[in-house]
Design an enzyme around this catalytic site. Structure first.
Site, PDB file in Angstrom:
ATOM      1  N   GLU A  61      50.433  36.277   0.568  1.00 43.23           N
ATOM      2  CA  GLU A  61      51.814  35.807   0.416  1.00 43.23           C
ATOM      3  C   GLU A  61      51.918  34.439  -0.277  1.00 43.23           C
ATOM      4  O   GLU A  61      51.153  33.524   0.020  1.00 43.23           O
ATOM      5  CB  GLU A  61      52.456  35.709   1.801  1.00 43.23           C
ATOM      6  CG  GLU A  61      53.948  35.415   1.772  1.00 43.23           C
ATOM      7  CD  GLU A  61      54.607  35.938   3.033  1.00 43.23           C
ATOM      8  OE1 GLU A  61      54.918  37.143   3.077  1.00 43.23           O
ATOM      9  OE2 GLU A  61      54.808  35.148   3.971  1.00 43.23           O
ATOM     10  N   LYS A  63      54.001  31.421  -0.121  1.00 48.33           N
ATOM     11  CA  LYS A  63      54.876  30.897   0.937  1.00 48.33           C
ATOM     12  C   LYS A  63      54.808  29.369   0.938  1.00 48.33           C
ATOM     13  O   LYS A  63      53.778  28.799   1.275  1.00 48.33           O
ATOM     14  CB  LYS A  63      54.372  31.473   2.275  1.00 48.33           C
ATOM     15  CG  LYS A  63      55.207  31.146   3.495  1.00 48.33           C
ATOM     16  CD  LYS A  63      54.662  31.872   4.727  1.00 48.33           C
ATOM     17  CE  LYS A  63      55.549  31.692   5.935  1.00 48.33           C
ATOM     18  NZ  LYS A  63      54.992  32.352   7.142  1.00 48.33           N
ATOM     19  N   LYS A 123      59.721  39.629  -0.530  1.00 51.13           N
ATOM     20  CA  LYS A 123      59.795  39.277   0.885  1.00 51.13           C
ATOM     21  C   LYS A 123      61.075  38.474   1.073  1.00 51.13           C
ATOM     22  O   LYS A 123      61.200  37.353   0.612  1.00 51.13           O
ATOM     23  CB  LYS A 123      58.553  38.453   1.238  1.00 51.13           C
ATOM     24  CG  LYS A 123      58.314  38.266   2.710  1.00 51.13           C
ATOM     25  CD  LYS A 123      57.800  39.551   3.304  1.00 51.13           C
ATOM     26  CE  LYS A 123      57.223  39.439   4.689  1.00 51.13           C
ATOM     27  NZ  LYS A 123      56.734  38.199   5.147  1.00 51.13           N
ATOM     28  N   GLU A 172      59.570  46.623   8.937  1.00 59.78           N
ATOM     29  CA  GLU A 172      58.970  45.696   9.892  1.00 59.78           C
ATOM     30  C   GLU A 172      59.524  45.865  11.295  1.00 59.78           C
ATOM     31  O   GLU A 172      60.735  45.923  11.494  1.00 59.78           O
ATOM     32  CB  GLU A 172      59.233  44.267   9.403  1.00 59.78           C
ATOM     33  CG  GLU A 172      58.652  43.206  10.302  1.00 59.78           C
ATOM     34  CD  GLU A 172      58.856  41.830   9.732  1.00 59.78           C
ATOM     35  OE1 GLU A 172      58.365  41.563   8.612  1.00 59.78           O
ATOM     36  OE2 GLU A 172      59.521  41.016  10.399  1.00 59.78           O
ATOM     37  N   ASN A 193      55.152  42.815  13.023  1.00 62.12           N
ATOM     38  CA  ASN A 193      55.165  41.361  12.885  1.00 62.12           C
ATOM     39  C   ASN A 193      54.870  40.737  14.245  1.00 62.12           C
ATOM     40  O   ASN A 193      55.605  40.958  15.212  1.00 62.12           O
ATOM     41  CB  ASN A 193      56.521  40.876  12.351  1.00 62.12           C
ATOM     42  CG  ASN A 193      56.418  39.465  11.781  1.00 62.12           C
ATOM     43  OD1 ASN A 193      55.521  38.702  12.152  1.00 62.12           O
ATOM     44  ND2 ASN A 193      57.317  39.120  10.878  1.00 62.12           N
ATOM     45  N   SER A 224      51.682  38.330  10.130  1.00 59.70           N
ATOM     46  CA  SER A 224      51.876  36.996  10.725  1.00 59.70           C
ATOM     47  C   SER A 224      50.780  36.579  11.699  1.00 59.70           C
ATOM     48  O   SER A 224      50.262  37.380  12.469  1.00 59.70           O
ATOM     49  CB  SER A 224      53.212  36.884  11.457  1.00 59.70           C
ATOM     50  OG  SER A 224      54.279  37.055  10.573  1.00 59.70           O
TER      51      SER A 224
HETATM   52  O1  LIG Z   1      57.185  32.424   8.983  1.00 57.65           O
HETATM   53  C1  LIG Z   1      58.188  32.184   9.679  1.00 57.65           C
HETATM   54  O2  LIG Z   1      58.331  31.130  10.338  1.00 57.65           O
HETATM   55  C2  LIG Z   1      59.331  33.139   9.729  1.00 57.65           C
HETATM   56  C3  LIG Z   1      60.448  32.818  10.475  1.00 57.65           C
HETATM   57  C4  LIG Z   1      61.541  33.663  10.513  1.00 57.65           C
HETATM   58  C5  LIG Z   1      61.525  34.836   9.799  1.00 57.65           C
HETATM   59  C6  LIG Z   1      60.406  35.185   9.044  1.00 57.65           C
HETATM   60  C7  LIG Z   1      59.313  34.350   9.015  1.00 57.65           C
HETATM   61  N1  LIG Z   1      58.211  34.646   8.258  1.00 57.65           N
HETATM   62  C8  LIG Z   1      58.146  35.774   7.403  1.00 57.65           C
HETATM   63  C9  LIG Z   1      56.880  36.484   7.561  1.00 57.65           C
HETATM   64  O3  LIG Z   1      56.915  37.647   7.883  1.00 57.65           O
HETATM   65  C10 LIG Z   1      55.604  35.750   7.296  1.00 57.65           C
HETATM   66  O4  LIG Z   1      55.787  34.918   6.198  1.00 57.65           O
HETATM   67  C11 LIG Z   1      54.402  36.626   7.002  1.00 57.65           C
HETATM   68  O5  LIG Z   1      54.232  37.626   7.959  1.00 57.65           O
HETATM   69  C12 LIG Z   1      53.136  35.764   6.933  1.00 57.65           C
HETATM   70  O6  LIG Z   1      52.989  35.051   8.141  1.00 57.65           O
HETATM   71  P1  LIG Z   1      51.909  33.906   8.303  1.00 57.65           P
HETATM   72  O7  LIG Z   1      50.589  34.466   7.858  1.00 57.65           O
HETATM   73  O8  LIG Z   1      51.912  33.579   9.764  1.00 57.65           O
HETATM   74  O9  LIG Z   1      52.352  32.779   7.445  1.00 57.65           O
END
Ligand SMILES: O=C(O)c1ccccc1NCC(=O)[C@H](O)[C@H](O)COP(=O)(O)O
Length: 275
Positions: A61, A63, A123, A172, A193, A224
């Site tokens: 991702e 991000k 996304k 999701e 998630n 996540s």
């Molecule tokens: O990442 C967040 O804080 C979040 C909060 C509210 C809605 C969505 C959010 N994230 C989107 C995602 O699904 C994540 O970016 C993705 O799964 C990757 O997660 P990570 O590896 O923990 O950064």
């Protein structure tokens, strides 16, 4: 006695902002004009054969920030990061296009599309058909549909329309009950998630709890909170076909090496049979 109104969750607040921004874009570019753009866009790629494995696949991702962590990484040029992900062997690249909380944009998606041949996931928090057309016009191959953000009827309609546009929906869920809703909508790619989008808490046991409810031919994505190769190995043992990783990859020194390490950690997982 009148029922006490439910407090707005984080997800509700995000979606309210998304709807405001969407109204402005719809004003600037009406749906008919957007459809014309899609007519000139190359057909979407089908990511499913690769996502079925063998081996746990990685969706990496782009991000910059998140509601749970705030600023994560300076990503001045998302194409540079995307190219590193592709070099490492990512099966798909997730590009956050939500602006207010994640600092992403459709421009990021368009730029990444022009730079790498890897399937791309838009996304975002998709609540209308217009956003599916936007996704396709910007070159997306997959879109995220969040069960908690849609009523079951809307979910089924958006799922069907996405498929008719050639998009692959990643549906999701966060708990066992939502799996039934996802499957009823036609989902063939289901993401569990670990983060509860209403509270932002990460439940590390979510995948192990929810995945047994997902039928065998459906591709299972663990989303996540994936921190390292050991987490990928654990998720592989729990039946994950794919991991979707943001924070750990944007914070690492070498994203290509990190994707390779994750792929190596999940290499023993069997292929998911077709439905
Ligand atoms: O990442 C967040 O804080 C979040 C909060 C509210 C809605 C969505 C959010 N994230 C989107 C995602 O699904 C994540 O970016 C993705 O799964 C990757 O997660 P990570 O590896 O923990 O950064």
């Amino acid at each position: 006695m009148p029922a006490t109104p439910r407090a707005a969750s984080v997800l509700d607040e995000i979606i309210a902002g998304v709807r405001e921004d969407l109204a402005a874009r719809e004003q600037a570019l009406p749906l008919d004009a957007l459809r014309d753009l899609v007519a000139d866009t190359a057909p979407a790629l089908d990511p499913m054969p690769v996502l079925r494995g063998p081996g746990v696949q990685v969706i990496a991702e782009v991000k910059r920030a998140s509601p749970s962590k705030g600023h994560l990484a300076d990503i001045p040029d998302p194409t540079v990061l995307a190219a590193r992900y592709a070099e490492g062997g990512a099966a798909a690249i997730s590009v956050l296009t939500e602006q207010r909380r994640f600092k992403g944009s459709l421009e990021d998606l368009r730029a990444v599309r022009a730079a790498v041949p890897t399937p791309l996931l838009r996304k975002d928090f998709l609540v209308t058909s217009y956003q599916l057309w936007e996704a396709r016009a910007a070159g997306a191959d997959l879109v995220l549909l969040i069960v908690a953000g849609l009523d079951p009827h809307e979910l089924a309609e958006l799922h069907a329309e996405a498929v008719s546009l050639g998009l692959t929906p990643l549906v999701e869920v966060h708990d066992e009950d939502e799996v039934g809703v996802a499957l009823d909508a036609g989902a063939r790619l289901v993401g569990v998630n670990a983060r509860d989008l209403r509270t932002l808490e990460v439940h590390r046991d979510a995948f192990a709890r929810v995945a047994p409810r997902i039928p065998d031919g459906v591709v299972r994505v663990a989303e996540s909170g994936v921190r390292d190769a050991a987490d990928v190995a654990d998720l592989a043992d729990q039946g994950a076909d794919v991991v979707l990783v943001g924070e750990a990859l944007v914070r690492t020194g070498d994203p290509a090496v990190a994707v390779r390490d994750f792929l190596a950690a999940g290499a023993g997982a069997p292929a998911r049979p077709p439905l």
